[in-house]
Design an enzyme around this catalytic site. Sequence first.
Site, PDB file in Angstrom:
ATOM      1  N   TYR A 145      11.191  -7.095  10.902  1.00 27.26           N
ATOM      2  CA  TYR A 145       9.223  -7.651  11.607  1.00 27.26           C
ATOM      3  C   TYR A 145       7.922  -7.645  10.198  1.00 27.26           C
ATOM      4  O   TYR A 145       7.261  -8.689  10.127  1.00 27.26           O
ATOM      5  CB  TYR A 145       8.915  -8.373  13.032  1.00 27.26           C
ATOM      6  N   GLY A 146       8.174  -6.373   9.757  1.00 22.89           N
ATOM      7  CA  GLY A 146       7.031  -6.113   8.694  1.00 22.89           C
ATOM      8  C   GLY A 146       7.366  -5.364   8.121  1.00 22.89           C
ATOM      9  O   GLY A 146       7.805  -6.272   6.756  1.00 22.89           O
ATOM     10  N   GLU A 163      10.444   5.455  11.311  1.00 23.14           N
ATOM     11  CA  GLU A 163       9.580   4.380  12.899  1.00 23.14           C
ATOM     12  C   GLU A 163       9.235   5.083  13.639  1.00 23.14           C
ATOM     13  O   GLU A 163       8.128   5.684  14.924  1.00 23.14           O
ATOM     14  CB  GLU A 163      10.392   2.939  13.276  1.00 23.14           C
TER      15      GLU A 163
END
Length: 173
Positions: free
Chosen positions: A12-13, A88
């Site tokens: 999503y980013g 991440e």
Amino acid sequence: MAGGGDDLIFVYGTLKRGFYNHYLLEDLIRAGAAAYLGPCTTVEAYPLVCGPYGIPYLVNLPGSGQRIRGELYSVSSVHGLARLDELEGVDRGHYERLPVAVAAEGGGQDAEAYFAHRDFGEKLWKRCGEVGLSEFNVELGKRYVRREDRPIDYCFIDDIHKFILEGDSSLSS
């Protein structure tokens, strides 16, 4: 795809096409360890906010926020997930890879996404006024500060807590 089973990953980013960290998925695709499946949207609403350095965070509070638009990838369990988890900061308490239902072409899918770690996710949502985004877009992407461009003394967890507790706006640009 090479090696082991495949997992569906919702991004999503900055991992989306056209954003700074997409190079990692491109590398995995070239190596046969990932495949782009198309655009999708979360089935449930979630908070999506930007924190320090313009970093986007999906917060694991289903029913809050908005349905989030992103992309769906099939990623090799053996080769791909370890590289994504490293980026991440899963082992460092930055993000957690958790289940998320997404609606894609052809129907619903069970996938996983990288959510803000539970130690700060809800606090980050509150710090952002419980106002979330539906998509990390090009304009927001311009606010993202690459890791190599952050201060020498940059510490992810410390800066998150400073952002939450002090509301330091200098970290949000």
